[in-house]
Scaffold this active site. Structure first.
Site, PDB file in Angstrom:
ATOM      1  N   PRO A 116      11.478  81.496 -59.932  1.00  0.00           N
ATOM      2  CA  PRO A 116      11.257  82.352 -61.105  1.00  0.00           C
ATOM      3  C   PRO A 116      10.320  81.656 -62.087  1.00  0.00           C
ATOM      4  CG  PRO A 116      13.589  82.302 -60.525  1.00  0.00           C
ATOM      5  CD  PRO A 116      12.916  81.235 -59.714  1.00  0.00           C
ATOM      6  N   GLY A 166      11.635  80.015 -66.758  1.00  0.00           N
ATOM      7  CA  GLY A 166      12.801  79.170 -66.535  1.00  0.00           C
ATOM      8  C   GLY A 166      13.393  78.629 -67.816  1.00  0.00           C
ATOM      9  N   ASP A 196      16.855  74.613 -65.085  1.00  0.00           N
ATOM     10  CA  ASP A 196      16.301  73.301 -64.774  1.00  0.00           C
ATOM     11  C   ASP A 196      17.219  72.238 -65.366  1.00  0.00           C
ATOM     12  OD1 ASP A 196      13.800  71.606 -63.956  1.00  0.00           O
ATOM     13  OD2 ASP A 196      14.358  70.910 -65.965  1.00  0.00           O
ATOM     14  N   LYS A 199      17.260  66.810 -60.840  1.00  0.00           N
ATOM     15  CA  LYS A 199      16.307  65.722 -60.637  1.00  0.00           C
ATOM     16  C   LYS A 199      16.991  64.393 -60.371  1.00  0.00           C
ATOM     17  CE  LYS A 199      13.430  67.922 -64.155  1.00  0.00           C
ATOM     18  NZ  LYS A 199      14.505  68.537 -64.965  1.00  0.00           N
ATOM     19  N   SER A 220       8.030  65.326 -60.644  1.00  0.00           N
ATOM     20  CA  SER A 220       7.926  65.619 -62.069  1.00  0.00           C
ATOM     21  C   SER A 220       7.212  64.474 -62.766  1.00  0.00           C
ATOM     22  CB  SER A 220       9.334  65.818 -62.646  1.00  0.00           C
ATOM     23  OG  SER A 220       9.298  66.033 -64.035  1.00  0.00           O
ATOM     24  N   SER A 228      16.285  76.115 -75.782  1.00  0.00           N
ATOM     25  CA  SER A 228      16.697  76.433 -77.133  1.00  0.00           C
ATOM     26  C   SER A 228      18.207  76.615 -77.148  1.00  0.00           C
ATOM     27  CB  SER A 228      16.020  77.719 -77.622  1.00  0.00           C
ATOM     28  OG  SER A 228      16.460  78.052 -78.930  1.00  0.00           O
TER      29      SER A 228
END
Length: 315
Positions: free
Chosen positions: A22, A25, A52, A86, A169, A264
């Site tokens: 998507p 994210g 994430d 991660k 990343s 947020s």
């Protein structure tokens, strides 16, 4: 012209056939676990379908509990979500990868991960400290493992079936080229800081050429000075199209072919960041040609240590 609904629901197929990411994210880098849970549930309720996460964020359990609560209501199923997490820098050695991955699975209360990323290409001294340092406060790096060896450990996770895609990343184009050249399983996703002040066009072109999804973190520039959403080009477009400057910057990210992550704890901002609409072609050209400020806000790509660069203004 892409409609509002199709823009915010855009999914980018992964070249390895492991699904589709998507484009819109929600990032879970939120220090407080209670706030993490509330924000995660709010994001899922407004329509986000990509979460994430990261071992380093220290809140995978809060995200996992929030997902299970939402699943329990029946409107959203596990298969409706794309979940990324991660591998942290202290777990780069091959023998530490599987235990770290399994620990993330347990905390997230999931049976599989859609995408597992190497958080940064920098290996730190293995151990329980996230940021091992010497007597002078300098990070202790681990010279006993290469990025390729760590990547091969992630490839084995894919072979075992509980990790569907893998990626990198906080990586430079130079380092990405090195991995792509020798990888048995190519990176599906590359997550880097990117926004109108750091468009990373060369990296995006390379990712396109190799079927890699470029995913932008800090697509609004971390709200730091100089503020992306105060840029006169972006604010003028926002007034013209009847959207907020944040929505303009986020729509630009999707329409140029990248995915993005926003974070947020405010329900209003969470909804605002999801409810994006397509920009006209002339607006996309204005952002590409008219936004001339260039600024990187996060130094992680240089050191492996997440942190903001203490400067303001363009460079």
């Amino acid at each position: 012209m892409t409609t509002e609904d199709t823009l915010r629901d855009t999914r980018i197929p992964l070249s390895d056939g492991s699904g589709a990411l998507p484009a819109v994210g929600f990032g879970t880098l939120i220090p407080d676990p209670v706030a993490t849970g509330l924000a995660t549930k709010a994001a899922l309720q407004v329509g986000f379908r990509h979460l994430d996460c990261a071992e380093r964020y220290g809140n995978e359990d809060a995200v996992g509990n929030a997902m299970q609560e939402v699943f329990g209501h029946g409107a959203i199923r596990r298969q409706d979500l794309f979940v990324t997490t991660k591998l942290w820098n202290t777990n780069h050695r091959p023998e530490r990868i599987a235990p770290a991955f399994e620990a993330s699975l347990r905390r997230l209360r999931l049976d599989y991960i859609d995408c597992y990323l190497i958080h940064t290409p920098f290996a730190f001294q293995p151990g329980d400290e996230f940021h091992p340092t010497d007597g002078q406060g300098r990070v202790i790096y681990d010279s006993g493992v290469t990025l390729l060896e760590t990547w091969q450990g992630l490839e084995r996770l894919v072979d075992e079936g509980r990790c569907r895609a893998i990626g990198l990343s906080d990586i430079t184009l130079e380092k990405l080229r090195e991995i792509v050249a020798v990888a048995r399983i190519k990176p599906a996703v590359v997550q880097v800081e990117s926004h109108p002040y750091l468009p990373e066009w060369d990296l995006l072109d390379y990712c396109r050429a190799h079927g890699i999804v470029l995913q932008a973190f800090a697509p609004l520039g971390h709200a730091m000075e100089p503020k992306v959403i105060d840029d006169p080009v972006i604010t003028a477009i926002a007034r013209r199209v009847g959207r907020t400057p944040a929505q303009v910057a986020l729509a630009w990210a999707v329409q140029r072919g990248t995915a993005f992550l926003t974070t947020s704890t405010s329900p209003r901002h969470i909804r605002e960041n999801f409810e994006i609409a397509a920009l006209p072609e002339d607006a996309l050209r204005e952002i590409r040609d008219g936004v001339t400020t260039r600024n990187r806000f996060n130094a992680v790509v240089e050191t492996g240590v997440p942190g903001f660069i203490p400067r303001a203004g363009s460079n």
